[in-house]
Motif scaffolding. Structure first.
Motif, PDB file in Angstrom:
ATOM      1  N   ASP A 135      27.888  44.152  44.948  1.00 42.34           N
ATOM      2  CA  ASP A 135      26.883  44.269  43.902  1.00 42.34           C
ATOM      3  C   ASP A 135      26.382  45.702  43.936  1.00 42.34           C
ATOM      4  OD1 ASP A 135      26.731  41.774  42.597  1.00 42.34           O
ATOM      5  OD2 ASP A 135      25.563  40.931  44.245  1.00 42.34           O
ATOM      6  N   TYR A 173      26.467  32.168  41.304  1.00 42.39           N
ATOM      7  CA  TYR A 173      25.297  32.787  41.945  1.00 42.39           C
ATOM      8  C   TYR A 173      24.410  31.769  42.658  1.00 42.39           C
ATOM      9  CZ  TYR A 173      26.360  36.556  38.640  1.00 42.39           C
ATOM     10  OH  TYR A 173      26.980  37.536  37.921  1.00 42.39           O
ATOM     11  N   GLY A 174      23.548  32.311  43.535  1.00 39.43           N
ATOM     12  CA  GLY A 174      22.383  31.561  43.949  1.00 39.43           C
ATOM     13  C   GLY A 174      21.411  31.627  42.777  1.00 39.43           C
ATOM     14  N   GLU A 193      22.504  27.148  45.648  1.00 37.85           N
ATOM     15  CA  GLU A 193      23.718  27.954  45.652  1.00 37.85           C
ATOM     16  C   GLU A 193      24.726  27.446  44.621  1.00 37.85           C
ATOM     17  OE1 GLU A 193      24.305  30.752  46.919  1.00 37.85           O
ATOM     18  OE2 GLU A 193      26.455  30.996  47.083  1.00 37.85           O
ATOM     19  N   LYS A 194      25.093  28.322  43.722  1.00 37.74           N
ATOM     20  CA  LYS A 194      26.177  28.094  42.762  1.00 37.74           C
ATOM     21  C   LYS A 194      26.121  26.739  42.041  1.00 37.74           C
ATOM     22  CE  LYS A 194      29.156  31.526  44.763  1.00 37.74           C
ATOM     23  NZ  LYS A 194      29.088  31.896  46.133  1.00 37.74           N
ATOM     24  N   VAL A 206      20.608  35.306  41.886  1.00 41.87           N
ATOM     25  CA  VAL A 206      20.371  36.218  43.016  1.00 41.87           C
ATOM     26  C   VAL A 206      21.530  37.207  43.048  1.00 41.87           C
ATOM     27  CG1 VAL A 206      20.187  36.368  45.534  1.00 41.87           C
ATOM     28  CG2 VAL A 206      19.182  34.402  44.321  1.00 41.87           C
ATOM     29  N   THR A 234      21.813  31.148  51.041  1.00 38.38           N
ATOM     30  CA  THR A 234      20.912  30.498  50.081  1.00 38.38           C
ATOM     31  C   THR A 234      20.265  29.241  50.680  1.00 38.38           C
ATOM     32  OG1 THR A 234      22.218  31.313  48.244  1.00 38.38           O
ATOM     33  CG2 THR A 234      20.870  29.390  47.796  1.00 38.38           C
TER      34      THR A 234
HETATM   35  C1  G1P Z   1      26.824  35.471  47.317  1.00 34.37           C
HETATM   36  C2  G1P Z   1      25.662  34.498  47.494  1.00 34.37           C
HETATM   37  C3  G1P Z   1      25.070  34.121  46.129  1.00 34.37           C
HETATM   38  C4  G1P Z   1      24.673  35.397  45.392  1.00 34.37           C
HETATM   39  C5  G1P Z   1      25.863  36.355  45.292  1.00 34.37           C
HETATM   40  C6  G1P Z   1      25.438  37.680  44.704  1.00 34.37           C
HETATM   41  O1  G1P Z   1      27.871  34.809  46.683  1.00 34.37           O
HETATM   42  O2  G1P Z   1      26.114  33.347  48.179  1.00 34.37           O
HETATM   43  O3  G1P Z   1      23.960  33.305  46.305  1.00 34.37           O
HETATM   44  O4  G1P Z   1      24.196  35.060  44.106  1.00 34.37           O
HETATM   45  O5  G1P Z   1      26.436  36.604  46.588  1.00 34.37           O
HETATM   46  O6  G1P Z   1      26.545  38.505  44.500  1.00 34.37           O
HETATM   47  P1  G1P Z   1      29.374  35.409  46.656  1.00 34.37           P
HETATM   48  O7  G1P Z   1      29.398  36.405  45.550  1.00 34.37           O
HETATM   49  O8  G1P Z   1      29.618  36.035  47.997  1.00 34.37           O
HETATM   50  O9  G1P Z   1      30.266  34.248  46.383  1.00 34.37           O
END
Ligand code: G1P
Length: 293
Positions: A135, A173-174, A193-194, A206, A234
């Motif tokens: 991100d 996302y969260g 979460e998701k 998030v 999360t």
């Molecule tokens: C992770 C977190 C998620 C968040 C996201 C942000 O997910 O578990 O809650 O919203 O990063 O980039 P991932 O992208 O690793 O699946």
């Protein structure tokens, strides 16, 4: 004592399969946005937030990240002899003076929560930051984590970066629920979460910046595998809600999802437009490139 967040954790043990074959040998975090690897942008952001201890959660295929932040003696020696002072400065500023790196190995890919838990013995009992380098967030004034450190100094507890996401993509996302608390803050009442779009409590997602209290480690240690069979950060934050305030913070700045090709290319173009070495020429050539595609 230095103000701000002294310890920042970078969970960087992911495989980066979306960027194969580029990531077959080179860690995804070392792919450059213009001339700085993704992880360098993240480290610069952490240092701007006050960090003096950078904790990288890696695996055995990510050792090149440690090499990147190490002193490159042969390179520096050559640049000194050739009197290339500007380049020497660039090479040395990869890790500012007084900033220490620590590498922790995540031996099994058990999820983001597990990766953060791996940093426990280095972080100890201080509040700390987490940056997910995928991100990529750009703000001309104040980098996102520094904005959050400031907010955290006022509200305590945990602060997570949020932004509105396309409702059809909540399952990436969260997602938080909560009440507006003014000044871009949302007092979080729930975090999931998701969730599927029909189960999502809002469209506030998030993104990869967190300021967390050390208490999160106890909660992570007690967290069972959740979405995707992984130990989710999360879920531990959801448990923290019962004990401490958790705020969502609508950061200022533009976020690019560099976990996928489109976001990565957009971030590259955006940063090339910030770079005087490329901006003017790119402004001319880009419409032509796009027009002829
Ligand atoms: C992770 C977190 C998620 C968040 C996201 C942000 O997910 O578990 O809650 O919203 O990063 O980039 P991932 O992208 O690793 O699946």
């Amino acid at each position: 004592m230095k103000p701000g967040l002294r310890k920042v954790v970078f969970p960087v043990a992911g495989l980066g399969t979306r960027f194969l074959p580029a990531t077959k040998v080179v860690p995804k975090e070392l792919l450059p946005i213009v001339d700085r690897p993704l992880i360098q942008w993240a480290v610069d952001e952490a240092v701007a937030a006050g960090a003096d201890t950078l904790v990288f959660v890696i695996n055995r295929n990510k050792r090149a990240i440690a090499d990147h932040f190490d002193v490159a003696y042969e390179l520096e020696d050559t640049l000194v002899r050739r009197e290339k002072h500007d380049l020497l400065r660039v090479a040395r500023e990869v890790l500012p003076e007084g900033v220490e790196t620590v590498y922790v190995v995540q031996q099994q890919a058990l999820g983001l929560g597990h990766a953060v838990l791996c940093a426990r013995s280095v972080v100890g009992d201080a509040d700390f930051g987490v940056i997910l380098p995928d991100d990529f967030i750009f703000d001309r004034q104040t980098p996102a984590l520094a904005q959050m450190a400031k907010v955290h100094a006022q509200v305590g507890g945990a602060v997570v970066a949020v932004e509105p996401v396309d409702p059809q993509w909540t399952s990436r996302y969260g997602i938080i629920d909560g009440e507006d608390a003014g000044d871009e803050l949302i007092r979080v009442s729930a975090i999931v979460e998701k969730p599927a779009p029909e189960d999502a409590p809002s469209n506030l997602g998030v993104v990869g910046r967190y300021v967390l209290p050390a208490r999160i480690f106890d909660l992570l240690a007690a967290t069972e595998p959740g979405a995707g069979g992984e130990i989710q950060l999360t879920d531990a934050i959801a448990a923290l809600l019962a004990e401490q305030p958790v705020h969502g913070y609508r950061f200022s700045g533009k976020r690019f999802d560099c976990g996928n090709k489109l976001g990565f290319v957009e971030a590259t173009v955006a940063m090339a437009m910030e770079d005087p070495a490329t901006a003017d020429a790119l402004r001319e050539s880009l419409p032509e490139i796009i027009g002829s595609a």
